[in-house]
Scaffold this active site. Structure first.
Site, PDB file in Angstrom:
ATOM      1  N   HIS A 136       0.850  -1.190   0.000  1.00  0.00           N
ATOM      2  CA  HIS A 136       0.000   0.000   0.000  1.00  0.00           C
ATOM      3  C   HIS A 136       0.886   1.240   0.000  1.00  0.00           C
ATOM      4  O   HIS A 136       2.107   1.164   0.205  1.00  0.00           O
ATOM      5  CB  HIS A 136      -0.939   0.004   1.209  1.00  0.00           C
ATOM      6  CG  HIS A 136      -2.119  -0.916   1.056  1.00  0.00           C
ATOM      7  ND1 HIS A 136      -3.111  -0.696   0.144  1.00  0.00           N
ATOM      8  CD2 HIS A 136      -2.438  -2.067   1.709  1.00  0.00           C
ATOM      9  CE1 HIS A 136      -4.013  -1.662   0.232  1.00  0.00           C
ATOM     10  NE2 HIS A 136      -3.628  -2.512   1.164  1.00  0.00           N
ATOM     11  N   ASP A 166       0.145   6.950  -3.810  1.00  0.00           N
ATOM     12  CA  ASP A 166      -0.890   6.519  -4.745  1.00  0.00           C
ATOM     13  C   ASP A 166      -1.153   7.540  -5.840  1.00  0.00           C
ATOM     14  O   ASP A 166      -1.186   7.206  -7.024  1.00  0.00           O
ATOM     15  CB  ASP A 166      -2.200   6.250  -4.002  1.00  0.00           C
ATOM     16  CG  ASP A 166      -2.234   4.880  -3.355  1.00  0.00           C
ATOM     17  OD1 ASP A 166      -1.271   4.113  -3.520  1.00  0.00           O
ATOM     18  OD2 ASP A 166      -3.225   4.579  -2.666  1.00  0.00           O
TER      19      ASP A 166
END
Length: 380
Positions: A136, A166
């Site tokens: 992540h 991200d």
């Protein structure tokens, strides 16, 4: 409606994009392309992506259309390949090798359309020791050194939500990559694969800091530098009501204005003397703690002291400057950031709300000439 008669919705009007549904950076990248006018068809999987958010409120799916395809069935694979054959760009965010096993990898898709730009969004990239590992945002930015720069000295690093990895290191680099590859494809007729790894993009974002490190003007530790909170005139301070003010008075003339408005005489040379930084920080903190955030906002309004209130997500749309620029917009009852950047000749807008899974199969089948999207599923 055919591509030839479609109205312009932004500079990417006429560009067709297939998005193989995922979560995080892939959908955000596809939203950016859709905001800029591309016709983005999101291929949702039966049952949805499992994000846990109401699809009607997932604004990363705005300005898109959705079809539901089961890629575990042969007819589902054919449907995606038919879409890919008519697309300019395809975006997927699977782990390396998954798209190939499903039958929709780069070779499968580009066999149908050699000009296709195939964008791959992953955290670790398509190869390397960690390529097959789960991950992540926080882990990706951790190994690049970016996370280690955030937070106070002597305390753990602070995770900047999932904005840095991200979206900044991932989505934006994927968009830059696929648009550059599209430019090349239109010039040469040859598409290519774009490997957008969050670790690569996030590392690239630290380029200036690496230059400062090499020049000896950046210390490789938290809270000790000009831009990481170590500097007392570049950071945040708490106000009397528990709010915060952000200070960025770096240049001498801005620093002088900052001291004047805070009414802090005798500190004119403290910015250039690191031995006086603790004294400077303490006196600035004491002054900010004496009034509320709104009171200090009024003091610094219309000045060049480079001081701003720290607003919450719900407060930000009401800031006078952002409101005047319509930086946020309301659509279908949801307040959300407006498309960015801005274009003088081909403005981008929020045209439709979040695409509901499968709601646009009929329209996409007609507009893209893929009638198979309407066929009932056959046996696997």
């Amino acid at each position: 409606m055919t591509e030839a008669t479609a109205p312009e919705h932004g500079p990417l009007t006429g560009v067709r994009v297939v998005e193989l549904a995922g979560i995080g950076p892939g959908p955000f990248a596809a939203m950016l392309l859709a905001d800029l006018g591309a016709d983005v068809v999101r291929v949702d999987r039966p049952g949805g992506p499992g994000l846990g958010i109401d699809p009607a409120r997932d604004i990363t799916n705005r300005n898109k259309r959705s079809v539901v395809v089961d890629l575990k069935r042969s007819d589902g694979v054919k449907q995606v390949l038919d879409l890919a054959a008519r697309a300019d760009i395809l975006i997927e965010g699977y782990r390396p090798g998954v798209a190939e096993r499903l039958g929709v990898g780069p070779e499968d898709c580009r066999a149908r359309s050699p000009r296709l730009v195939y964008g791959r969004m992953t955290g670790w990239g398509q190869e390397g020791p960690l390529a097959d590992r789960a991950g992540h945002d926080i882990g990706y930015i951790a190994v690049t050194g970016a996370l280690g720069m955030t937070g106070e000295a002597g305390r753990p690093p602070v995770a900047p939500a999932n904005l840095l990895g991200d979206y900044a290191g991932g989505s934006l680099y994927l968009v830059v990559g696929v648009l550059a590859a599209l430019h090349h494809a239109r010039a040469t007729g040859a598409g290519q694969v774009v490997d957008a790894a969050i670790v690569d993009g996030t590392a690239h974002l630290t380029s200036m800091i690496h230059g400062m490190l090499a020049a000896g003007v950046w210390q490789d530790r938290r809270g000790a530098n000009l831009l990481d909170g170590g500097c007392p005139y570049y950071g945040t301070y708490e106000t009397a009501d528990g709010g915060h003010m952000a200070v960025g008075a770096l240049e001498p003339r801005f620093y002088a204005e900052f001291l004047r408005l805070l009414d802090l005489p005798g500190l004119e040379g403290a910015h250039a003397d690191v031995t006086r930084w603790p004294e400077l920080r303490a006196r600035v903190a004491e002054r900010f703690a004496s009034r509320t955030r709104d009171a200090w906002t009024a003091v610094f309004e219309d000045t060049d002291a480079c001081v701003a209130p720290v607003l919450s997500l719900r407060e930000a749309p009401h800031h006078p400057h952002l409101a005047a620029r319509s930086t946020f917009t309301d659509h279908a009852g949801i307040t959300q950031p407006a498309p960015a950047p801005r274009f003088s000749a081909t403005p981008a807008t929020v045209r439709t709300g979040p695409a509901r899974p499968g709601a646009d199969a009929e329209d996409v089948a007609r507009d893209w000439d893929v009638p198979g999207l309407l066929s009932p599923p056959s046996n696997p």
